[in-house]
Design an enzyme around this catalytic site. Structure first.
Site, short mmCIF file in Angstrom:
data_model
loop_
_atom_site.label_atom_id
_atom_site.label_comp_id
_atom_site.label_asym_id
_atom_site.label_seq_id
_atom_site.Cartn_x
_atom_site.Cartn_y
_atom_site.Cartn_z
N ARG A 180 9.43 -12.54 11.23
CA ARG A 180 8.40 -11.63 11.64
C ARG A 180 8.25 -11.75 13.06
O ARG A 180 8.17 -12.94 13.68
CB ARG A 180 7.05 -12.01 10.77
N SER A 211 2.83 -6.27 0.72
CA SER A 211 1.36 -6.75 0.73
C SER A 211 0.26 -6.03 0.01
O SER A 211 0.26 -4.81 0.13
CB SER A 211 0.97 -6.56 2.44
N LYS A 269 -3.13 -13.22 12.72
CA LYS A 269 -3.32 -11.62 12.47
C LYS A 269 -4.73 -11.98 12.37
O LYS A 269 -5.65 -11.75 11.26
CB LYS A 269 -2.79 -11.40 11.13
C1 LIG Z 1 4.15 -12.72 2.62
C2 LIG Z 1 3.50 -11.63 3.58
N1 LIG Z 1 2.25 -11.21 3.18
C3 LIG Z 1 1.87 -10.29 3.91
C4 LIG Z 1 2.23 -9.94 5.28
C5 LIG Z 1 1.58 -8.77 6.02
O1 LIG Z 1 2.25 -7.55 6.00
P1 LIG Z 1 1.82 -6.23 6.85
O2 LIG Z 1 0.41 -5.86 6.32
O3 LIG Z 1 2.71 -5.35 6.72
O4 LIG Z 1 1.63 -6.70 8.25
P2 LIG Z 1 2.61 -7.58 9.27
O5 LIG Z 1 3.07 -8.67 8.86
O6 LIG Z 1 3.57 -6.34 9.57
O7 LIG Z 1 1.69 -7.41 10.66
C6 LIG Z 1 3.45 -10.35 5.58
N2 LIG Z 1 4.06 -9.92 6.48
N3 LIG Z 1 4.04 -11.21 4.41
C1 LIG Z 2 1.27 -11.67 8.59
C2 LIG Z 2 -0.25 -11.82 7.93
N1 LIG Z 2 -0.51 -10.90 6.99
C3 LIG Z 2 -1.54 -11.30 6.59
C4 LIG Z 2 -2.36 -10.27 5.62
O1 LIG Z 2 -3.85 -10.89 5.28
O2 LIG Z 2 -1.82 -9.65 5.00
S1 LIG Z 2 -2.36 -12.66 7.40
C5 LIG Z 2 -0.88 -12.98 8.17
C6 LIG Z 2 -0.73 -14.09 9.19
C7 LIG Z 2 -0.35 -15.25 8.54
O3 LIG Z 2 -0.10 -16.37 9.45
P1 LIG Z 2 -1.18 -17.41 9.59
O4 LIG Z 2 -0.33 -18.52 8.63
O5 LIG Z 2 -0.86 -18.11 10.95
O6 LIG Z 2 -2.46 -17.06 9.45
#
Ligand SMILES: Cc1ncc(COP(=O)(O)OP(=O)(O)O)c(N)n1
Ligand SMILES: Cc1nc(C(=O)O)sc1CCOP(=O)(O)O
Ligand SMILES: [Mg+2]
Length: 201
Positions: free
Chosen positions: A35, A103, A133
């Site tokens: 990502r 998601s 995020k």
């Molecule tokens: C395993 C996993 N779960 C949730 C996310 C979040 O995806 P998304 O809502 O498309 O947001 P971005 O990651 O694209 O900013 C994820 N990447 N992976």
């Molecule tokens: C990529 C992403 N998606 C989210 C969701 O809630 O869908 S939270 C998130 C960030 C995950 O990174 P960290 O482990 O540093 O919090």
């Protein structure tokens, strides 16, 4: 699907990313998601090509976040999509036999629909405040138990997960924990991956 699902941070230096991913894989990662929300296409391609052989060496599936074309063209093991990404049914046309995760934030109905549409896993979150995020919606931990009662696909928890709060999520039934900052910002990434993975033993 059970264990640590590592999510790469936004790193511009591909060599540094390679070293960090190698440490995480050495420690024990079950899935790796590439990502990067800041990279241009050239850097995305370069970084995927750099880390993909590592994932193969460790027999860890490489999931690409957002970019269905890159996942398909670079023969990744799968794709992850959210609400603002390509719909699952469209992505499936390019990734027929690959892993596609969806998601679902704090919406159980979304997960039921995604499973019916052919999702290979669903993710709920954010369960805790996330530095990666900051604008993530919050999900209540009891959602995991409700989800496991009705879903057949693996359930992934994400958002602000660390070694102190992961056990509670696992106890509530998630099959995997998706972690970025708590893993890749650790002083010892390999040891931290080992500790996260050991929570599932
Ligand atoms: C395993 C996993 N779960 C949730 C996310 C979040 O995806 P998304 O809502 O498309 O947001 P971005 O990651 O694209 O900013 C994820 N990447 N992976
Ligand atoms: C990529 C992403 N998606 C989210 C969701 O809630 O869908 S939270 C998130 C960030 C995950 O990174 P960290 O482990 O540093 O919090
Ligand atoms: Mg996305």
């Amino acid at each position: 699907m059970r264990g640590l699902y590592a999510i790469t941070p936004d790193i511009e230096d591909t060599g540094q990313l390679y070293e960090m991913v190698q440490q995480a894989l050495s420690g024990g990662v079950s899935w790796l998601q590439y990502r990067n929300k800041k990279a241009d296409e050239q850097l995305l391609r370069a970084q995927i090509l750099k880390i993909h052989p590592l994932c193969k060496q460790f027999h860890v599936p490489l999931i690409i976040n957002d970019y269905v074309d890159l996942a398909s063209q670079l023969a990744a093991d799968g794709l992850h999509v959210g609400a603002t990404d390509v719909p699952l049914v469209i992505a499936r046309r390019s990734l027929d036999q690959k892993i596609i995760g969806v998601s679902c934030y704090n919406q159980l109905e979304c997960a039921i629909t995604a499973e019916q549409a052919g999702a290979d896993y669903v993710a709920f979150g954010a369960f805790y405040p996330s530095i990666t995020k900051t604008d993530a919606q919050r999900a209540p931990i009891h959602l995991l138990e409700a989800a496991k009662k009705v879903l057949h696909v693996p359930v992934v928890a994400i958002g602000g997960i660390n070694l102190d709060n992961a056990t509670s999520l696992i106890a509530h039934g998630c099959d995997a924990i998706a972690v970025s900052q708590a893993l890749f910002s650790a002083q010892d990434i390999q040891a931290t991956a080992q500790r996260f993975s050991a929570l599932f033993h």
